[in-house]
Each structure stands twice: as C-alpha cells, then as structure tokens.
Design a protein around this motif. Structure first.
Motif, PDB file in Angstrom:
ATOM      1  N   THR A  91      10.194   3.239 -58.913  1.00  0.00           N
ATOM      2  CA  THR A  91      11.576   3.203 -59.711  1.00  0.00           C
ATOM      3  C   THR A  91      12.200   1.803 -59.711  1.00  0.00           C
ATOM      4  O   THR A  91      11.682   0.699 -59.134  1.00  0.00           O
ATOM      5  CB  THR A  91      12.687   4.064 -58.796  1.00  0.00           C
ATOM      6  OG1 THR A  91      12.581   3.884 -57.278  1.00  0.00           O
ATOM      7  CG2 THR A  91      12.347   5.509 -58.918  1.00  0.00           C
ATOM      8  N   SER A  92      12.966   1.574 -60.756  1.00  0.00           N
ATOM      9  CA  SER A  92      13.505   0.407 -61.258  1.00  0.00           C
ATOM     10  C   SER A  92      13.826  -0.697 -60.154  1.00  0.00           C
ATOM     11  O   SER A  92      13.638  -2.081 -60.424  1.00  0.00           O
ATOM     12  CB  SER A  92      14.687   0.645 -62.241  1.00  0.00           C
ATOM     13  OG  SER A  92      15.927   1.159 -61.878  1.00  0.00           O
ATOM     14  N   GLU A  93      14.363  -0.218 -59.023  1.00  0.00           N
ATOM     15  CA  GLU A  93      14.873  -1.267 -58.215  1.00  0.00           C
ATOM     16  C   GLU A  93      13.921  -1.738 -57.237  1.00  0.00           C
ATOM     17  O   GLU A  93      13.986  -2.827 -56.725  1.00  0.00           O
ATOM     18  CB  GLU A  93      15.949  -0.625 -56.937  1.00  0.00           C
ATOM     19  CG  GLU A  93      17.062   0.033 -57.576  1.00  0.00           C
ATOM     20  CD  GLU A  93      16.936   1.572 -58.242  1.00  0.00           C
ATOM     21  OE1 GLU A  93      15.729   2.064 -57.887  1.00  0.00           O
ATOM     22  OE2 GLU A  93      17.704   1.983 -58.841  1.00  0.00           O
ATOM     23  N   MET A  94      12.479  -1.239 -57.428  1.00  0.00           N
ATOM     24  CA  MET A  94      11.518  -1.407 -56.455  1.00  0.00           C
ATOM     25  C   MET A  94      10.651  -2.756 -57.097  1.00  0.00           C
ATOM     26  O   MET A  94       9.512  -2.171 -57.393  1.00  0.00           O
ATOM     27  CB  MET A  94      10.783  -0.030 -56.035  1.00  0.00           C
ATOM     28  CG  MET A  94      11.456   0.866 -55.608  1.00  0.00           C
ATOM     29  SD  MET A  94      12.134   0.513 -54.004  1.00  0.00           S
ATOM     30  CE  MET A  94      13.502   1.525 -53.704  1.00  0.00           C
ATOM     31  N   THR A  95      11.187  -3.715 -57.031  1.00  0.00           N
ATOM     32  CA  THR A  95      10.591  -4.819 -57.693  1.00  0.00           C
ATOM     33  C   THR A  95       9.516  -5.441 -56.764  1.00  0.00           C
ATOM     34  O   THR A  95       9.638  -5.776 -55.540  1.00  0.00           O
ATOM     35  CB  THR A  95      11.665  -5.812 -58.210  1.00  0.00           C
ATOM     36  OG1 THR A  95      12.535  -6.082 -57.075  1.00  0.00           O
ATOM     37  CG2 THR A  95      12.637  -5.274 -59.180  1.00  0.00           C
ATOM     38  N   PRO A  96       8.427  -6.242 -57.294  1.00  0.00           N
ATOM     39  CA  PRO A  96       7.491  -6.860 -56.692  1.00  0.00           C
ATOM     40  C   PRO A  96       7.984  -7.792 -56.021  1.00  0.00           C
ATOM     41  O   PRO A  96       8.886  -8.610 -55.995  1.00  0.00           O
ATOM     42  CB  PRO A  96       6.522  -7.384 -57.793  1.00  0.00           C
ATOM     43  CG  PRO A  96       6.744  -6.171 -58.933  1.00  0.00           C
ATOM     44  CD  PRO A  96       8.161  -6.148 -58.598  1.00  0.00           C
ATOM     45  N   ALA A  97       7.487  -8.101 -54.437  1.00  0.00           N
ATOM     46  CA  ALA A  97       7.652  -8.945 -53.689  1.00  0.00           C
ATOM     47  C   ALA A  97       8.909  -8.425 -52.575  1.00  0.00           C
ATOM     48  O   ALA A  97       8.991  -9.068 -51.504  1.00  0.00           O
ATOM     49  CB  ALA A  97       7.845 -10.365 -53.965  1.00  0.00           C
ATOM     50  N   ARG A  98       9.615  -7.415 -53.140  1.00  0.00           N
ATOM     51  CA  ARG A  98      10.630  -7.041 -52.179  1.00  0.00           C
ATOM     52  C   ARG A  98      10.311  -6.062 -51.132  1.00  0.00           C
ATOM     53  O   ARG A  98       9.334  -5.467 -50.950  1.00  0.00           O
ATOM     54  CB  ARG A  98      11.655  -6.267 -53.140  1.00  0.00           C
ATOM     55  CG  ARG A  98      12.748  -5.548 -52.284  1.00  0.00           C
ATOM     56  CD  ARG A  98      13.784  -4.874 -53.392  1.00  0.00           C
ATOM     57  NE  ARG A  98      14.939  -5.808 -53.621  1.00  0.00           N
ATOM     58  CZ  ARG A  98      16.271  -5.360 -54.129  1.00  0.00           C
ATOM     59  NH1 ARG A  98      16.002  -4.130 -54.658  1.00  0.00           N
ATOM     60  NH2 ARG A  98      17.248  -6.290 -54.343  1.00  0.00           N
ATOM     61  N   VAL A  99      11.102  -6.431 -49.981  1.00  0.00           N
ATOM     62  CA  VAL A  99      11.108  -5.565 -48.805  1.00  0.00           C
ATOM     63  C   VAL A  99      11.621  -4.392 -48.765  1.00  0.00           C
ATOM     64  O   VAL A  99      13.031  -4.514 -49.111  1.00  0.00           O
ATOM     65  CB  VAL A  99      11.195  -6.441 -47.484  1.00  0.00           C
ATOM     66  CG1 VAL A  99      11.243  -5.628 -46.117  1.00  0.00           C
ATOM     67  CG2 VAL A  99      10.470  -7.609 -47.402  1.00  0.00           C
TER      68      VAL A  99
END
Ligand code: HPA
Length: 260
Positions: A91-99
């Motif tokens: 889903t859109s909030e789940m951006t790469p490098a995020r915890v």
C-alpha cells in the motif's frame, strides 16, 4: 525484566551493538536451528540473537526450521521475541527503506512444519491467534521509535507468501484486496509457534522494495540491498533505544525497601 531474543532476517545476520558472551548450539526434538544462539549483553540487558537464514545467509524462507529456532530460543531463556524481517511494500504508505511494525497477519504459506501440537494421539489444542503480535511489546517498540523520532509506520497487515520466488503482480493485487499492506516470506509460522510456546512475539519489518506490479520495471537485488542497509541502521538504533528504555523502566519500577 524479561530476557529478549532478536531474530535477525535478511540484512541483519548479526547485531553490531551486542557484546557477545557465548555462542550456544541447541539440539531440539525438531532438528537443527538455523544457527547457534548468540548470547550477549546490550545496554545492560541479556539478549539472545538468532540469524533466521543462518550465518552466512544460506537458508531460504521455505527451508527454515522455524520449530527448531523458536524451541532453541526458549531453551536459551527467551521470554520475549522481537523478529526483524525484510518485506515488500504493497500500500502507498509502505515506502522502501521504511521500518513498519505490523499489527496483523494473513498466511499464504504452505507445506511448512507449522505447529508443535502435531502428535497424532495428543489432545487437540487450538491457540488463540486473533491478535498475533504481543500488543504490550509492540507498544514498547513504538514508544522507542517515537522517542527517537524515527519515521516508522506503526500498523499494517503482513501477508506471508511461500517464496523463494517473488510474487506476480496479480498475486499482489489479490493480497491488497485481502487487506495486506506488506508482503514477506518468513512471518509464518514463526509468530504462531512463539504463541504456542507462550513467548510474547512482535515483528519489526524493513521495506526492501515495492511489491510486484507497484513500480515500473523489475525488482532488483541492488535495490533491495540498498533499502535494507538504510532501514537496518534505523532498526539497530531502535533496538538499542528499546533496551535503554527497558533498563530505565526497570529502575523506575524499583521501590526501595521501607526498612533496612
Ligand atoms: N515479496 C516477498 N518477500 C519479500 C519481498 C517481496 O517483494 N521483499 C522482501 N521480502
């Protein structure tokens, strides 16, 4: 205060901040764990580290002996588990490098040894798994992240696929329609086995890539490695702060005796 086990996934085969005391190999009724339990100290706390894919990283998600791993951690004295895992973002909030610290699981894996309650003649047992992660432990991690002002996402549904191949774009769309925010290959049966052994368990994920069909082009290993490296520095900070907070709260809990 509880002894904490950390299960390290892709991108975390060892914990830099851990002062190692010993490496302990456990034999289990279920066979060999992925690696020795690395027992050490971090911010004054006893910590047990296990490399989920072995060290070096050679065991694929479907070949991991999850039962032996959780059993070995219990033998080593683990009273709570923080599992670190690489995932794809759906889903859109789940951006790469995020915890991301997910809240729920949907299990799409198959053919894995997924229970300790497998003996044919034993009484049938059903664990409650409505809320697969330990909420108190989750909140402690979230509090640590907030104090550090880390840009974590503190909810989400983790969909566990079989691997080792990545998914098709249609599979990811189906998972999204099911309600999944993240996709990984190791979240199950690990979480359920910890619940069967009554060990509070929480998962802390790092987004390695956009899931299949969510960006133009292919998902590449260099992209995954770059995002994992970035996310794992946040994870290391988060874990260190988590133990610092626990140490502080242990001191705060201490009430001096009224009489000497
Ligand atoms: N799918 C499944 N598991 C993963 C992914 C993915 O895109 N990225 C990292 N682990």
């Amino acid at each position: 205060m509880k002894t904490t086990a950390i299960i390290g996934g892709s991108g975390l085969t060892q914990l830099e901040a851990l002062t190692i005391i010993e490496h302990k190999h456990y034999e289990t009724p279920y066979g060999e764990p992925s690696a020795a339990c690395v027992i050490g100290e971090l911010k004054g706390r006893k910590v047990i580290f296990m490399a989920r894919h072995g060290n070096p990283h050679t065991i694929a998600p479907h070949n991991i002996n999850y039962r032996a791993n959780i059993w070995a951690l219990k033998q080593a004295g683990a009273e709570q588990i923080i599992a670190v895992a690489a995932v794809g973002g759906i889903t859109s909030e789940m951006t790469p490098a995020r915890v991301v610290i997910p809240e729920q699981i949907i299990d799409y894996s198959y053919g894995r040894e997924h229970t300790y309650f497998a003996e044919v003649d034993a009484a049938v047992q059903h664990i409650d798994f409505s809320y697969p992660y330990d909420e108190a432990l989750r909140l402690q991690l979230i509090k640590s992240a907030a104090e550090l002002q880390l840009k974590t996402w503190n909810t989400g549904v983790y969909g566990c696929t079989q691997g080792p191949r990545l998914e098709t774009a249609a599979e990811i769309l189906r998972m999204q329609n099911d309600g999944c925010d993240l996709v990984g290959m190791t979240g199950m049966p690990e979480a359920a086995l910890a619940r069967e052994l009554e060990i509070p368990y929480v998962c802390c994920t790092v987004i390695a890539n956009w899931a299949a069909g969510k960006t133009q082009g292919e998902i590449t290993m260099p992209e995954i490695i770059k995002n994992l490296e970035q996310g794992m520095t946040d994870i290391e900070k988060l874990l260190q702060h988590f133990f610092k907070l626990e140490y502080r709260s242990r001191r705060a809990d201490f009430s001096p005796p009224l009489y000497r």
